[in-house]
Motif scaffolding. Sequence first.
Motif, PDB file in Angstrom:
ATOM      1  N   ALA A  37      49.294  38.452  27.746  1.00  0.00           N
ATOM      2  CA  ALA A  37      48.881  37.073  27.462  1.00  0.00           C
ATOM      3  C   ALA A  37      47.490  36.799  28.015  1.00  0.00           C
ATOM      4  CB  ALA A  37      49.882  36.091  28.062  1.00  0.00           C
ATOM      5  N   GLN A  38      47.210  37.286  29.215  1.00  0.00           N
ATOM      6  CA  GLN A  38      45.892  37.112  29.825  1.00  0.00           C
ATOM      7  C   GLN A  38      44.810  37.750  28.958  1.00  0.00           C
ATOM      8  OE1 GLN A  38      45.040  39.589  33.202  1.00  0.00           O
ATOM      9  NE2 GLN A  38      43.840  37.965  34.194  1.00  0.00           N
ATOM     10  N   ARG A  40      45.023  38.566  25.764  1.00  0.00           N
ATOM     11  CA  ARG A  40      44.975  37.899  24.457  1.00  0.00           C
ATOM     12  C   ARG A  40      44.149  36.612  24.497  1.00  0.00           C
ATOM     13  NH1 ARG A  40      50.160  35.265  22.196  1.00  0.00           N
ATOM     14  NH2 ARG A  40      49.108  33.992  20.666  1.00  0.00           N
ATOM     15  N   LEU A  41      44.368  35.784  25.544  1.00  0.00           N
ATOM     16  CA  LEU A  41      43.621  34.531  25.642  1.00  0.00           C
ATOM     17  C   LEU A  41      42.150  34.786  25.945  1.00  0.00           C
ATOM     18  CD1 LEU A  41      43.712  31.467  25.463  1.00  0.00           C
ATOM     19  CD2 LEU A  41      44.269  31.415  27.907  1.00  0.00           C
ATOM     20  N   ALA A  42      41.863  35.762  26.791  1.00  0.00           N
ATOM     21  CA  ALA A  42      40.466  36.091  27.105  1.00  0.00           C
ATOM     22  C   ALA A  42      39.712  36.496  25.843  1.00  0.00           C
ATOM     23  CB  ALA A  42      40.404  37.201  28.150  1.00  0.00           C
ATOM     24  N   TYR A  43      40.325  37.331  25.026  1.00  0.00           N
ATOM     25  CA  TYR A  43      39.661  37.755  23.792  1.00  0.00           C
ATOM     26  C   TYR A  43      39.559  36.616  22.784  1.00  0.00           C
ATOM     27  CZ  TYR A  43      39.172  42.571  25.206  1.00  0.00           C
ATOM     28  OH  TYR A  43      38.790  43.709  25.875  1.00  0.00           O
ATOM     29  N   LEU A  44      40.585  35.791  22.704  1.00  0.00           N
ATOM     30  CA  LEU A  44      40.553  34.655  21.784  1.00  0.00           C
ATOM     31  C   LEU A  44      39.396  33.718  22.126  1.00  0.00           C
ATOM     32  CD1 LEU A  44      42.738  32.895  19.735  1.00  0.00           C
ATOM     33  CD2 LEU A  44      42.516  31.486  21.753  1.00  0.00           C
ATOM     34  N   LEU A  45      39.197  33.476  23.426  1.00  0.00           N
ATOM     35  CA  LEU A  45      38.155  32.544  23.863  1.00  0.00           C
ATOM     36  C   LEU A  45      36.808  33.212  24.109  1.00  0.00           C
ATOM     37  CD1 LEU A  45      40.257  30.380  26.343  1.00  0.00           C
ATOM     38  CD2 LEU A  45      39.755  29.939  23.923  1.00  0.00           C
ATOM     39  N   GLY A  46      36.769  34.523  24.099  1.00  0.00           N
ATOM     40  CA  GLY A  46      35.514  35.234  24.313  1.00  0.00           C
ATOM     41  C   GLY A  46      35.022  35.160  25.749  1.00  0.00           C
ATOM     42  N   VAL A  47      35.956  35.165  26.697  1.00  0.00           N
ATOM     43  CA  VAL A  47      35.588  35.132  28.113  1.00  0.00           C
ATOM     44  C   VAL A  47      36.086  36.406  28.779  1.00  0.00           C
ATOM     45  CG1 VAL A  47      35.653  32.604  28.228  1.00  0.00           C
ATOM     46  CG2 VAL A  47      37.697  33.911  28.837  1.00  0.00           C
ATOM     47  N   VAL A  49      38.174  38.774  31.180  1.00  0.00           N
ATOM     48  CA  VAL A  49      39.570  38.689  31.594  1.00  0.00           C
ATOM     49  C   VAL A  49      39.703  38.048  32.979  1.00  0.00           C
ATOM     50  CG1 VAL A  49      41.638  40.043  32.118  1.00  0.00           C
ATOM     51  CG2 VAL A  49      40.243  40.625  30.152  1.00  0.00           C
ATOM     52  N   ASN A  50      38.734  38.291  33.850  1.00  0.00           N
ATOM     53  CA  ASN A  50      38.844  37.725  35.200  1.00  0.00           C
ATOM     54  C   ASN A  50      38.636  36.210  35.230  1.00  0.00           C
ATOM     55  OD1 ASN A  50      36.085  37.502  34.910  1.00  0.00           O
ATOM     56  ND2 ASN A  50      35.570  38.866  36.602  1.00  0.00           N
ATOM     57  N   LEU A  71      48.406  29.521  31.793  1.00  0.00           N
ATOM     58  CA  LEU A  71      47.150  30.263  31.847  1.00  0.00           C
ATOM     59  C   LEU A  71      46.012  29.284  32.097  1.00  0.00           C
ATOM     60  CD1 LEU A  71      48.976  31.558  29.263  1.00  0.00           C
ATOM     61  CD2 LEU A  71      47.285  33.320  29.683  1.00  0.00           C
ATOM     62  N   THR A  72      45.198  29.575  33.085  1.00  0.00           N
ATOM     63  CA  THR A  72      44.079  28.711  33.440  1.00  0.00           C
ATOM     64  C   THR A  72      42.787  29.472  33.199  1.00  0.00           C
ATOM     65  OG1 THR A  72      45.450  27.663  35.127  1.00  0.00           O
ATOM     66  CG2 THR A  72      43.072  27.312  35.281  1.00  0.00           C
TER      67      THR A  72
END
Length: 159
Positions: A37-38, A40-47, A49-50, A71-72
């Motif tokens: 999930a971490q 997936r969200l990082a790639y979705l938002l383009g940020v 992972v950390n 997730l924050t």
Amino acid sequence: MTRSIAARAQAAADHLAATATDPFFAHPARPDEAAAAQLRLAYLLGVPVNRVTVTSDGLRRHHQSGEPLLLTVTDWADEGGTEAVYRFILGAPLYDDDPFRLLDACPECGADVPVWTVIRITDLAPANRSDVPADLSADDTFLYDPGHRDTCDFGSMRG
């Protein structure tokens, strides 16, 4: 320099392997789902992972497998602005197609509840979410969320 697809895929696989075996990562019972999930969200938002932290969401617990995750994401500041923090709920992290739900203030009680479904980055564009969606009653996630205060009209719809 942009890394190749193969290099990014390997970095993602390495992250999952390292994080999923860490019993103290996010959700000790299911660190593999939390790590996925971490990522997936990082790639979705383009940020990176950390920039995404994952915790178990005790408020919305199911007491079963596939527990919701909180997730924050800490976002960089635009010019002259301050960093923004986005908080998301992922209700069924076991499924790769489960949408993230952005937490924001309930228009009635002000509590943080899921008000926006995020499937792609454009869902977070200011023009696309200038306010809470008009028809919140169409989303059971909003209506039945335990985050509402006891006095909230929307919270009273919980069964």
